[in-house]
Structures are given as C-alpha cells and as structure tokens.
Write an enzyme that holds these catalytic residues in place. Sequence first.
Site, PDB file in Angstrom:
ATOM      1  N   LYS A  88      -7.260  -5.938  -4.219  1.00  0.00           N
ATOM      2  CA  LYS A  88      -6.510  -4.741  -4.619  1.00  0.00           C
ATOM      3  C   LYS A  88      -5.288  -5.178  -5.421  1.00  0.00           C
ATOM      4  O   LYS A  88      -4.978  -6.361  -5.536  1.00  0.00           O
ATOM      5  CB  LYS A  88      -6.040  -3.944  -3.395  1.00  0.00           C
ATOM      6  CG  LYS A  88      -7.118  -3.556  -2.409  1.00  0.00           C
ATOM      7  CD  LYS A  88      -8.056  -2.481  -2.925  1.00  0.00           C
ATOM      8  CE  LYS A  88      -9.121  -2.152  -1.883  1.00  0.00           C
ATOM      9  NZ  LYS A  88     -10.113  -1.170  -2.404  1.00  0.00           N
ATOM     10  N   SER A 117     -13.689  -0.075  -6.623  1.00  0.00           N
ATOM     11  CA  SER A 117     -12.339   0.353  -6.257  1.00  0.00           C
ATOM     12  C   SER A 117     -11.265  -0.127  -7.229  1.00  0.00           C
ATOM     13  O   SER A 117     -10.152   0.394  -7.221  1.00  0.00           O
ATOM     14  CB  SER A 117     -11.992  -0.137  -4.847  1.00  0.00           C
ATOM     15  OG  SER A 117     -11.880  -1.541  -4.806  1.00  0.00           O
TER      16      SER A 117
END
Length: 278
Positions: A119, A42
């Site tokens: 993230k 990701s």
Amino acid sequence: MASKSTTGNPVLETIKTIFWALLIAGVFRTLFFQPFWIPSGSMKETLLVGDFLFVNKMAYGYSYASCPSIRLGAVGLDVDAKDICGFMDGDNTRILGSEPERGDVVVFRHPVSGVDYIKRLVGLPGDKIQMKDSVLYINGTAVGLVDDGEFTEAMERQGPQGSYPRCENGSVGEGAACVKSRQIETLPGGVSHKILNIGLQATDNTGVYHVPEGHFFFMGDNRDNSTDSRVPQTAGGVGYVPFENLIGRADRIMFSSAGRSMLFFWTWRGDRFFKAIE
C-alpha cells in the site's frame, strides 16, 4: 603411475549444492531484496495485477518481518517469519532502522494474519487522518487533488486469481470498457501520484484516525477497492501498522504480465518493464 582420482558421493554432493544455494538465496532475500507479485487491484493504476517487483529491504532496516515466510501447502510446509526471526519480535524496533517517508509504496506484514500487503504510506506517527467525501485530510488539511480524466480497462478476469475489476460505470459485460475516475493526489511533502475512484462508500467518509507513535497509516491508490488502514483489524482491515512490520520499499516494476500466467508471453506488458514506481 597415474594417481587414482577420487570423487565424492554424487547424491551427497547434490544435497550440499542445494543446501548452499537455498542458504545463499535465503540470506539474499532476507537482507537485500524480496520478490513480490501484485495479486490484486488495490494499487491501480500505480501497480497492476501481474506486476512483478523486488522489494528493497535495505530501505528501512531489519526486523523479524524481514525474514521470509515459507508456505508450500502441497508438501505441508508452513514456516512463518516469526519461527525464524521471532527473537526480534515484540519491541517494535529495527536494526539499522530508517523511517519511511510519506508517499512511499511499502510492502508490510499484516499485524494479525501475517500476510504481505502493499500500500501507500499516507499517515505518519502522530498524524490525524480522515476521509471526507472521498478526499483525504491530513492533520485537518485536504490533500491536493487535480482531476485527470479516466482509467479504462477491459472487463475480464485478471491474474492467477481470475478476479474481475470493479467499475464506476456500473455492471458491464465481458470485454467491455470498465471505467474509473482518476485524480492526481499530492501529499504534504510534495509526493504526487494517481488515485482511482469508483463511487461513494463507507470508507470515503470516516472519523478521525489518530496514528499512534511507532505506527503508520496505509491506503491503496484504488481507493474504493482497497482493504487498508481505514478499516480496523477487528473488522478485517489493516488498521495501524507497527514499524517492525514493514518489510521494504517498492521502487521499480521489473516485469509485468496481464495473463493468468507469466508464461503467456503474448500477455506481457512491455511498457511496464523496469518502470519506476511513483
């Protein structure tokens, strides 16, 4: 006459040694640095599957999420961070707290599942965030974008999970080139980083997200292969992340392995050792 030397019970001494070693390691992990393996794609290409880093827990101060969760399914051990430091949970504050900056790569605890995620922070409290045709808008203004060619990797199983990458050039065979479009994105404040795109999907066109006070908005750099704040928690996403759920900032990759195990030395990525995270 020589005095008789005395020694303690060797089993007891071993237990004491293990106890103190675990205590010191637990304190170190809680207060200073937490090891973290990158399990998914990701955050490509900033972070690759198999990258190993230490999370700087001093960057944002401490909350209940700073305590480690200990899960050993083989022996039935499941100790959650809240079981250890639950007394600090619930007020969304931190001890010696320091606000993160836009563009930081952050490890945080999922507000519902408790799983650790990594993230990039793109939305601060009070911001309005929206995606339009794969472009990030912050407070009504598009971020800076410059095309930067392509990111290419082999279509093969990656990491211990053995997952395959997603490709912009469609379904390709084992070992073939898997290609994604790459751009350099510049956020307000000047932080620039690489992002990848695969194709238009629902999270490339969204409504406006109003980031609540005391919360943050996160996205993966591999934009079309990331479960992040664009999807609400009720739909299986991350949603807005409370300040107290931040664990720390990721600053540098210490080690990297492209194989299914770090023991496969022939899969080590020597060019990523001690690499700064941008």
